[in-house]
Enzyme design. Structure first.
Site, PDB file in Angstrom:
ATOM      1  N   ARG A   1      -7.718  -3.983   8.326  1.00  0.00           N
ATOM      2  CA  ARG A   1      -7.544  -2.075   8.758  1.00  0.00           C
ATOM      3  C   ARG A   1      -9.113  -1.909   8.636  1.00  0.00           C
ATOM      4  O   ARG A   1      -9.665  -1.868   7.962  1.00  0.00           O
ATOM      5  CB  ARG A   1      -7.096  -1.633   7.952  1.00  0.00           C
ATOM      6  CG  ARG A   1      -5.186  -2.490   8.360  1.00  0.00           C
ATOM      7  CD  ARG A   1      -4.450  -1.638   7.667  1.00  0.00           C
ATOM      8  NE  ARG A   1      -3.530  -2.125   6.459  1.00  0.00           N
ATOM      9  CZ  ARG A   1      -2.336  -1.574   6.224  1.00  0.00           C
ATOM     10  NH1 ARG A   1      -1.358  -0.914   7.169  1.00  0.00           N
ATOM     11  NH2 ARG A   1      -1.803  -1.569   5.217  1.00  0.00           N
TER      12      ARG A   1
ATOM     13  N   LEU B   1      10.414  -0.520   3.841  1.00  0.00           N
ATOM     14  CA  LEU B   1       8.953  -0.583   3.953  1.00  0.00           C
ATOM     15  C   LEU B   1       9.020  -2.236   4.167  1.00  0.00           C
ATOM     16  O   LEU B   1       7.926  -2.492   4.627  1.00  0.00           O
ATOM     17  CB  LEU B   1       8.019  -0.235   3.463  1.00  0.00           C
ATOM     18  CG  LEU B   1       8.299   1.571   3.086  1.00  0.00           C
ATOM     19  CD1 LEU B   1       9.291   1.935   3.056  1.00  0.00           C
ATOM     20  CD2 LEU B   1       7.246   1.680   2.454  1.00  0.00           C
TER      21      LEU B   1
ATOM     22  N   VAL C   1      13.848 -10.222   1.437  1.00  0.00           N
ATOM     23  CA  VAL C   1      14.672  -8.679   2.156  1.00  0.00           C
ATOM     24  C   VAL C   1      14.958 -10.080   3.340  1.00  0.00           C
ATOM     25  O   VAL C   1      15.515  -9.602   3.915  1.00  0.00           O
ATOM     26  CB  VAL C   1      14.209  -7.792   2.301  1.00  0.00           C
ATOM     27  CG1 VAL C   1      13.498  -6.643   1.255  1.00  0.00           C
ATOM     28  CG2 VAL C   1      13.141  -8.082   3.631  1.00  0.00           C
TER      29      VAL C   1
ATOM     30  N   PHE D   1       1.116  -1.161  -0.095  1.00  0.00           N
ATOM     31  CA  PHE D   1       0.464  -0.234  -0.047  1.00  0.00           C
ATOM     32  C   PHE D   1       0.743   1.158   0.121  1.00  0.00           C
ATOM     33  O   PHE D   1       0.954   2.153  -1.277  1.00  0.00           O
ATOM     34  CB  PHE D   1      -0.418  -0.155   1.185  1.00  0.00           C
ATOM     35  CG  PHE D   1      -1.378   1.237   1.348  1.00  0.00           C
ATOM     36  CD1 PHE D   1      -2.199   1.641   0.603  1.00  0.00           C
ATOM     37  CD2 PHE D   1      -1.506   1.586   2.958  1.00  0.00           C
ATOM     38  CE1 PHE D   1      -3.142   3.127   1.113  1.00  0.00           C
ATOM     39  CE2 PHE D   1      -2.322   2.602   3.776  1.00  0.00           C
ATOM     40  CZ  PHE D   1      -2.770   3.964   2.908  1.00  0.00           C
TER      41      PHE D   1
ATOM     42  N   TYR E   1       4.996  -8.418  15.683  1.00  0.00           N
ATOM     43  CA  TYR E   1       5.065  -7.308  14.781  1.00  0.00           C
ATOM     44  C   TYR E   1       5.318  -5.606  15.561  1.00  0.00           C
ATOM     45  O   TYR E   1       6.539  -4.657  15.707  1.00  0.00           O
ATOM     46  CB  TYR E   1       3.558  -6.488  14.643  1.00  0.00           C
ATOM     47  CG  TYR E   1       3.813  -4.967  13.623  1.00  0.00           C
ATOM     48  CD1 TYR E   1       3.903  -5.325  12.501  1.00  0.00           C
ATOM     49  CD2 TYR E   1       2.869  -3.910  13.988  1.00  0.00           C
ATOM     50  CE1 TYR E   1       4.020  -3.801  11.735  1.00  0.00           C
ATOM     51  CE2 TYR E   1       2.611  -2.446  12.712  1.00  0.00           C
ATOM     52  CZ  TYR E   1       3.383  -2.627  11.984  1.00  0.00           C
ATOM     53  OH  TYR E   1       3.088  -1.611  10.915  1.00  0.00           O
TER      54      TYR E   1
END
Ligand code: NAD
Ligand code: UDP
Length: 320
Positions: free
Chosen positions: A186, A73, A57, A11, A145
């Site tokens: 969300r 990100l 990554v 996003f 998180y």
């Protein structure tokens, strides 16, 4: 500049790639598509300065040629996503951040970590300045998180202090806009999707908890300002206009013209009761402040959802 954007198909990442291309940068977008969708950047694929690489990554990575900046990100970000991908979220924040920092160090590049307001946990200080250390449950369901991002911050600042990497940290507060996945869980995407379908809006708890919602274009301006600076941060980026979840639901119903009813569900464990950024530092260091209010941002978001989900145009702005 030649910029690597990890999580570039997500996003926020897709909007950042677009904004960087618009100003003349060359962009390497790295993504494993675990939560972001390639369709978010499909319109950029023909662009001469845009490169899309499928890469995880958490394994070492590089790109050909010089790199001037790395914007990191890559990480699941929505609560249902990190709930579904707990170990992946921890490794994105730890190994992923380390690999992104290694690339920046090798290249002598600027490094930007996109951290989160979740490092403040369920805050006991309100609004939250960067000097507040937070109130995080280290073994709760959100910890994969929150603690991954807190570790990523520590790793970033250690690379700056010990190895001289030109690294900076932003803490992003709830951001919304076009290209949120309708089913990402969300609150803004969920309410908009439900309102447009005429389905009940699922309010968790009594809806008195607050968030401060920032429109994506404002946020991306802040990311680029921080990327272009040499500041270490952390710097809060968010819109300090705080509203309750109930108020958000009412505004979504008004903007969409929906007659959906409200459906109360249990409040998730450790759901923060209040959240609002103190953005004095962003203003002082970056001359940054958000410009788009919630009603206007929701109107643009709903317009996009209508196009994606099919259907007509949004009715006139509330003010008219
Ligand atoms: P998103 O899920 O849309 O984007 C994240 C992207 O990272 C996805 O495209 C995903 O596929 C990719 N990714 C995840 N793990 C990866 C890996 N190991 N290797 C490569 N790619 C990987 O979420 P978003 O809202 O765009 O968030 C982007 C960043 O901003 C995240 O780091 C998030 O923590 C941070 N952030 C976002 C918000 C917000 O409100 N949107 C708030 C605070 C922080
Ligand atoms: N929320 C809600 N209904 C939903 C989804 C979320 O009431 O369908 C609430 C959630 O409990 C939280 C707020 O909205 O209090 C923001 O949730 P979101 O997942 O968007 O972000 P975060 O909790 O990470 O701030």
């Amino acid at each position: 500049m030649r910029v690597v954007v990890t999580g570039g198909s997500g996003f926020l990442g897709s909007h950042l790639c677009e904004a960087l291309l618009r100003r003349g940068d060359t962009v390497w977008c790295l993504d494993n598509h675990c939560t972001g969708e390639p369709v978010n950047v499909i319109h950029l694929l023909g662009h001469a300065r845009f490169n899309l690489v499928r890469a995880d990554v958490t394994h070492a990575f590089t790109v050909p040629g010089r790199v001037d900046a790395v914007a990191h990100l890559a990480s699941p970000a929505s609560p249902p996503d990190y709930d579904r991908l707990p170990l992946e979220t921890l490794t994105a924040g730890s190994h992923g951040t380390k690999n992104a920092l290694l690339l920046a160090r090798r290249q002598g590049a600027r490094f930007l970590l996109t951290s989160t307001s979740e490092v403040y946990g369920d805050p006991l200080v309100h609004p939250q300045p960067e000097g507040y250390w937070g109130n995080v449950n280290p073994v709760g369901p959100r910890s994969v998180y929150d603690e991954a991002k807190r570790y990523a911050e520590a790793l970033t600042i250690a690379h700056r202090r010990t190895l001289g990497v030109d690294a900076g940290i932003v803490r992003i507060f709830n951001t919304y806009g076009p290209r949120m996945r309708p089913h990402d869980g969300r609150v803004v995407s969920t309410f908009v999707r439900q309102a447009l379908a005429g389905a009940p809006l699922t309010i968790y708890g009594d809806g008195s908890q607050t968030r401060s919602f920032c429109y994506v274009d404002d946020l991306v301006r802040g990311l680029i300002a921080m990327l272009d600076s040499h500041h270490a941060g952390p710097v809060n980026l968010g819109n300090p206009a705080e509203c309750t979840v109930r108020e958000l639901a009412a505004l979504v119903l008004a903007v969409t013209g929906s007659a959906s009813r409200l459906d109360h569900r249990p409040l998730p464990v450790d759901d923060p009761a209040r959240r609002c950024p103190d953005i004095s530092r962003a203003h002082e260091l970056l001359r940054w402040a958000p410009e788009i209010d919630l009603e206007e941002g929701l109107r643009r978001t709903v317009d996009w959802f209508l196009k994606v989900l099919g259907g007509g145009r949004l009715r006139q702005p509330l003010a008219s």
